[in-house]
Write an enzyme that holds these catalytic residues in place. Structure first.
Site, PDB file in Angstrom:
ATOM      1  N   SER A   1      -9.810  -0.798   6.989  1.00 10.15           N
ATOM      2  CA  SER A   1      -9.244  -0.669   5.638  1.00 10.15           C
ATOM      3  C   SER A   1      -8.515  -1.874   5.094  1.00 10.15           C
ATOM      4  O   SER A   1      -8.151  -1.881   3.918  1.00 10.15           O
ATOM      5  CB  SER A   1      -8.321   0.532   5.574  1.00 10.15           C
ATOM      6  OG  SER A   1      -9.097   1.692   5.439  1.00 10.15           O
TER       7      SER A   1
ATOM      8  N   SER B   1      -9.720   1.617   2.839  1.00  8.78           N
ATOM      9  CA  SER B   1      -8.843   2.398   1.998  1.00  8.78           C
ATOM     10  C   SER B   1      -7.780   1.587   1.276  1.00  8.78           C
ATOM     11  O   SER B   1      -7.184   2.071   0.316  1.00  8.78           O
ATOM     12  CB  SER B   1      -8.162   3.478   2.834  1.00  8.78           C
ATOM     13  OG  SER B   1      -7.284   2.901   3.795  1.00  8.78           O
TER      14      SER B   1
ATOM     15  N   LYS C   1       0.864  -1.186   0.000  1.00  8.76           N
ATOM     16  CA  LYS C   1       0.000   0.000   0.000  1.00  8.76           C
ATOM     17  C   LYS C   1       0.898   1.233   0.000  1.00  8.76           C
ATOM     18  O   LYS C   1       1.968   1.240   0.622  1.00  8.76           O
ATOM     19  CB  LYS C   1      -0.875  -0.036   1.260  1.00  8.76           C
ATOM     20  CG  LYS C   1      -1.913   1.070   1.364  1.00  8.76           C
ATOM     21  CD  LYS C   1      -2.783   0.874   2.618  1.00  8.76           C
ATOM     22  CE  LYS C   1      -3.907   1.901   2.713  1.00  8.76           C
ATOM     23  NZ  LYS C   1      -4.790   1.668   3.876  1.00  8.76           N
TER      24      LYS C   1
END
Ligand code: GLN
Length: 482
Positions: free
Chosen positions: A175, A151, A76
């Protein structure tokens, strides 16, 4: 071709059926071909990837390889790594090349894992649909008209699309688990404090926790073994003995007590989600687990408590982006104050600005007691609810989200609606507990649906074991996009 689980990729490398360079090249080719339709990766650096792969092959040849040596992974865009642009999907950090490496990334590099690239996310990890990214939304690989969740939507999407055998995400309010659910993969949010936050760009520091995302619980366990470590550069890192998170993978579920919170099994869930929960219940029962009703009475209050506290922490953490030291700086300004305000007006997107304004408001003199302090008290009550439940059961079964992945554009019209969709994930972060999302069904439209297993503090091995047993007896985790 690139359909390997992490365990399969590791076996191929260890038995020298494939080299790390060959494997990385396969993934880079697949990314070139298929990433444009999902927008999961936002930064690639094939030269750096292949240099790591060559080093891994040398290590394997020398005979001192780790089980993860040569296995590719995606990060990420919140995890710093020397030489890689790490933008947290924000215009503010679009020009930021990390000068240091996050501890959790370093732990995986030490094992010889190969960096494939940085994955798309909601800007500064604020969002539930990966539509707030400066680099555009992620498209769900199962149906590109739908969101991937957020997210960590990019990490979930690239694992689902088989453009990485595994990825790292971060989970502040869901997330990892919610995008894992929307993309049909397995994702674990560990107990707060067992994975270092050093080098992971801060959103809400008392909630943020990095975790593994992969096809299977077994793969998540192997990753967590290497990710978890005490780190004196993270003041909330826990100094405890190393644990083997694979130790309970083969433990039968007979006699395990699974709590079903009555507040979670309601009409608010779509019929598809209810069906996935029934699948999970049947799987657990078939293996001898006992299902009992439990109660988490403060569930509804967890959303306001979280959005007050996480926004407060975000407003503090994001004050560092001032155009002075790094990141974006406005070109036009008449004085210092204007430099700050123009920089921040230009560099942040609207969801990030909304959080900063909420956070600044709830922390301000006169409102602090009414909002921030009250939310801290609710946080304690939410944590107490879980302790009462765990006096009765070993693990809790819960939905991961009230629906399957919504259509693109559906959630970002209405921020409050988006916040409400976090109802099943957020309480876990308020309490600092570990929880995993694993696939348990498909919607009528063919979109994946996950369910959560929530455990008490440090129950990762138990959670991973139960999830592995469920995956041995079902094939939801093997479903992949056409
Ligand atoms: N949707 C939640 C938020 O926007 C959770 C995000 C996260 O876990 N990073 O704050």
């Amino acid at each position: 071709m690139t359909t390997y689980t992490l365990t399969q990729a590791s076996n191929l490398l260890q038995s020298k059926k494939i080299s790390a360079v060959e494997l990385a090249t396969e993934y880079l080719n697949a990314i070139n071909a298929r990433n444009p339709s999902i927008n999961g990766y936002i930064t690639l650096n094939p030269d750096a990837t292949l240099a790591e792969a060559r080093a891994a092959d040398a290590r394997i040849a020398q005979g001192n390889a780790h089980a993860l040596t040569g296995v590719p992974i995606a990060y990420k865009d919140i995890f710093c790594q020397t030489g890689w642009r790490t933008a947290c999907a924000s215009k503010m950090l679009d020009n930021f090349v990390a000068p240091y490496t996050a501890t959790v990334v370093q732990n995986l590099l030490d094992a010889g894992m190969i960096t494939l690239g940085r994955t798309n996310m909601d800007e500064f990890a604020m969002g539930s649909s990966n539509e707030t990214s400066f680099y555009g939304a992620v498209h769900n690989p199962f149906n590109t008209q739908h969101v991937a969740g957020g997210s960590s939507g990019g990490s979930a999407a690239v694992v689902a699309a088989r453009l990485a055998p595994a990825a790292l995400g971060s989970d502040t309010g869901g997330s990892i688990r919610q995008p894992a659910s929307h993309c049909g993969i397995t994702g674990l949010k560990p107990t707060y404090g067992i994975v270092s936050r050093f080098g992971m760009i801060a959103y809400a520091s008392s909630f943020d926790q990095a975790g593994p995302m992969a096809q299977t619980a077994e793969d998540c366990a192997l990753l967590l073994n290497q990710m978890a470590s005490f780190d004196e550069r993270d003041s909330t890192s826990l100094d405890r003995a190393r644990e083997d998170y694979t130790s309970q993978l083969n433990q039968p579920l007979k006699g395990m007590k699974i709590g079903l919170p009555k507040e979670y099994f309601t009409q608010n869930n779509s019929a598809d989600v209810q069906a996935a929960l029934e699948n999970a219940k049947a799987l657990l029962q078939a293996q001898g687990a006992e299902l009992i009703e439990v109660s988490l009475p403060q569930t509804e209050l967890s959303i306001p408590a979280y959005y007050v506290l996480a926004s407060a922490e975000a407003s503090t953490n994001l004050s560092r982006y001032d155009g002075v030291r790094y990141g974006h700086r406005a070109k036009e300004f008449a004085n210092l104050d204007e430099m700050y305000s123009n920089t921040r007006a230009e560099g942040f997107g609207s969801e990030v600005k909304r959080r900063i304004m909420i956070g600044t408001y709830v922390l301000s003199h006169g409102y602090y007691d009414a909002y921030y302090l009250k939310a801290q008290k609710l946080r304690r009550l939410v944590a107490n609810d879980f302790q009462a439940a765990f006096a009765q059961c070993d693990l809790i079964l819960a939905p991961a989200a009230p629906t399957a992945a919504p259509k693109l554009g559906e959630l970002n019209q209405d921020p409050v609606q988006a916040y409400l969709s976090d109802i099943y994930t957020i309480a876990v972060n308020l309490a600092g507990l570990p929880a995993l999302s694993l696939p348990a069904g498909l919607s009528a439209e063919g979109l994946p649906i996950g369910v959560q297993l929530i455990g008490n503090y440090f129950a990762e091995a138990k959670i991973l074991g139960a999830a592995h047993q469920m995956q041995l007896h079902s094939d939801w985790h093997t479903k992949r996009p056409a």
